[in-house]
Design an enzyme around this catalytic site. Structure first.
Site, PDB file in Angstrom:
ATOM      1  N   THR A  47       0.812  -1.216   0.000  1.00  0.00           N
ATOM      2  CA  THR A  47       0.000   0.000   0.000  1.00  0.00           C
ATOM      3  C   THR A  47       0.845   1.264   0.000  1.00  0.00           C
ATOM      4  OG1 THR A  47      -0.130   0.033   2.421  1.00  0.00           O
ATOM      5  CG2 THR A  47      -1.863  -1.153   1.241  1.00  0.00           C
ATOM      6  N   CYS A  51       2.290   2.934   9.454  1.00  0.00           N
ATOM      7  CA  CYS A  51       1.245   3.031  10.471  1.00  0.00           C
ATOM      8  C   CYS A  51       1.826   2.915  11.877  1.00  0.00           C
ATOM      9  CB  CYS A  51       0.213   1.904  10.293  1.00  0.00           C
ATOM     10  SG  CYS A  51      -0.508   1.772   8.653  1.00  0.00           S
ATOM     11  N   CYS A  55      -2.942   0.809  14.694  1.00  0.00           N
ATOM     12  CA  CYS A  55      -3.791   1.154  13.546  1.00  0.00           C
ATOM     13  C   CYS A  55      -4.927   0.153  13.384  1.00  0.00           C
ATOM     14  CB  CYS A  55      -2.952   1.218  12.270  1.00  0.00           C
ATOM     15  SG  CYS A  55      -3.901   1.731  10.820  1.00  0.00           S
ATOM     16  N   ARG A  58      -6.963  -3.144   8.301  1.00  0.00           N
ATOM     17  CA  ARG A  58      -6.830  -4.611   8.167  1.00  0.00           C
ATOM     18  C   ARG A  58      -5.365  -5.019   8.318  1.00  0.00           C
ATOM     19  NH1 ARG A  58      -8.793  -8.121   2.863  1.00  0.00           N
ATOM     20  NH2 ARG A  58      -8.120 -10.176   3.623  1.00  0.00           N
ATOM     21  N   ARG A  80       4.370   6.806   2.979  1.00  0.00           N
ATOM     22  CA  ARG A  80       3.602   7.988   3.378  1.00  0.00           C
ATOM     23  C   ARG A  80       2.731   7.641   4.588  1.00  0.00           C
ATOM     24  NH1 ARG A  80       1.086   5.618  -0.925  1.00  0.00           N
ATOM     25  NH2 ARG A  80      -1.172   5.218  -0.688  1.00  0.00           N
ATOM     26  N   CYS A  82      -0.266   6.813   7.029  1.00  0.00           N
ATOM     27  CA  CYS A  82      -1.600   6.215   6.889  1.00  0.00           C
ATOM     28  C   CYS A  82      -2.648   7.281   7.238  1.00  0.00           C
ATOM     29  CB  CYS A  82      -1.719   5.026   7.842  1.00  0.00           C
ATOM     30  SG  CYS A  82      -3.393   4.371   8.018  1.00  0.00           S
ATOM     31  N   CYS A  85      -4.728   5.997  10.853  1.00  0.00           N
ATOM     32  CA  CYS A  85      -4.164   6.152  12.207  1.00  0.00           C
ATOM     33  C   CYS A  85      -3.330   7.408  12.364  1.00  0.00           C
ATOM     34  CB  CYS A  85      -3.344   4.923  12.581  1.00  0.00           C
ATOM     35  SG  CYS A  85      -1.814   4.713  11.630  1.00  0.00           S
TER      36      CYS A  85
END
Length: 371
Positions: A47, A51, A55, A58, A80, A82, A85
């Site tokens: 992704t 995080c 967080c 999933r 980058r 999230c 969170c």
């Protein structure tokens, strides 16, 4: 960056969180363990985000997860923050506290009371979420906070304003009806009486020596309004006169001596003072705190956090501490039973030595009763 592929093979790099085992970190991610927030961050290769361990997104596959010792390290690796969170921002509880602090400042700075919806919008929260968070952090509703602030302004300005009418509009009331409906509850007497330093208010008092030094007891027709402790009786009387310079202050008569005797008895046996009527003057929240204090048995101590939990406001620790500091009735409202987390005595307006002595005597009496 440390990329975790399997429990058996986890290469160590300079980016590995210091003092943390990769397996422990992975388990924290699986549990969404907030206690690890700030100790490490994890990234997800598929992704492109990084995080916090807590967080709520999933849980990714372990083979796609990397560990980072800092946010800067995660961003330097090309990931980058999230959007769920928000790992690049302060913890949620801290952001919420900042929002409520901002709302308090807006209330204090406003010329007229702001409605809840306007305040919520100003701090970026929904109306209902804002109302719930405000009550958690401040211990009272936004309206009650505004009323308390207005009451403080009312007290401060009544003594210097040209008239009660001037003060009425200065502190934000739009009509005399609303002003007089609320001000007596906030002041403990009529506004004009308070402005005149208690002029017309009948207060009887008596001073006695006790094992804590000098003790003053004062009462209105409604009940005991002050129990103060000190070294010199004259100083205690002067404090009462300074509080109500224009009140009808007079030594208590023979019947008042019985009240004084009951307060003195409560120093040795707190149960003696439980039924004494009190004339407590404070906000609704302060009175809840004081009532909760009266329910704390002798020999039992609490922290501010525990007292806040008892009144159903666990987030309102600071407000509870402020209410205790404003208590004018020593012993009968036993704020001396509040201690630090380590059990040591905290501050006390009548002196830490007196507080320690009260706690020691109550503790000894409690042990004798149990025996």
């Amino acid at each position: 960056m440390l990329t975790m592929t399997s429990p058996a093979a986890t290469p160590v790099t300079a980016d590995e969180p210091a003092g943390l085992d990769p397996e422990v970190c992975w388990q924290a991610v699986q549990r969404r363990d907030a206690s690890f927030d700030g100790r490490f961050w994890y990234s997800v290769r598929t992704t492109g985000v990084y995080c916090k361990p807590s967080c709520g997104a999933r849980t990714p596959l372990r083979k796609n997860v990397g560990l980072h010792a800092s946010r800067d390290a995660a961003e330097a690796a090309g990931f980058r923050p999230c959007q769920r969170c928000k790992p690049d921002q302060p913890p949620l509880q801290e952001r919420q506290a900042q929002a409520i602090a901002q709302a308090c400042r807006l209330i204090e700075q406003a010329d007229e009371p702001s409605d809840t919806a306007t305040l919520a919008q100003a701090v970026g929260l929904s109306r209902h979420h804002f109302h719930r968070l405000f009550k958690q952090h401040a211990g009272i509703t936004p309206k009650a906070y505004a009323d308390a602030h207005r009451a403080a302004r009312l007290r401060a300005q009544l003594g210097s304003a040209a008239s009660v009418t001037d003060t009425l509009y200065e502190v934000g009331f739009h009509s005399s009806g609303g002003f007089y409906a609320q001000s007596k509850a906030q002041l403990g007497m009529q506004p004009s009486t308070y402005r005149r330093g208690g002029q017309g208010e009948q207060i009887r008092f008596a001073v006695a020596k006790c094992w804590l030094g000098a003790l003053l007891v004062a009462a209105t027709g409604q009940g005991i309004c002050a129990v103060t402790l000190g070294s010199e009786p004259e100083a205690l009387v002067q404090q009462l006169q300074d509080r109500f310079p224009q009140a009808d202050l007079a030594p208590g008569d023979a019947s008042f001596e019985h009240t004084l005797a009951q307060v003195l008895a409560a120093l040795d046996d707190p149960r003696q003072g439980a039924a004494l009527p009190l004339d407590v003057r404070g906000t609704a929240f302060q009175q809840r705190v004081w009532q909760a204090l009266r329910a704390v048995p002798p020999g039992v101590t609490l922290t501010y956090a525990e007292l806040a939990a008892r009144i159903g406001q666990p987030q309102a620790v600071r407000a509870v501490a402020n209410a205790c500091a404003r208590n004018e009735i020593a012993v009968l409202i036993p704020c001396h039973r509040i201690v630090r987390v380590d059990g040591s005595p905290s501050g006390y307006r009548w002196g830490i030595t007196r507080k320690t002595a009260l706690l020691a005597r109550e503790g000894a009496s409690s042990q004798e009763t149990d025996a």
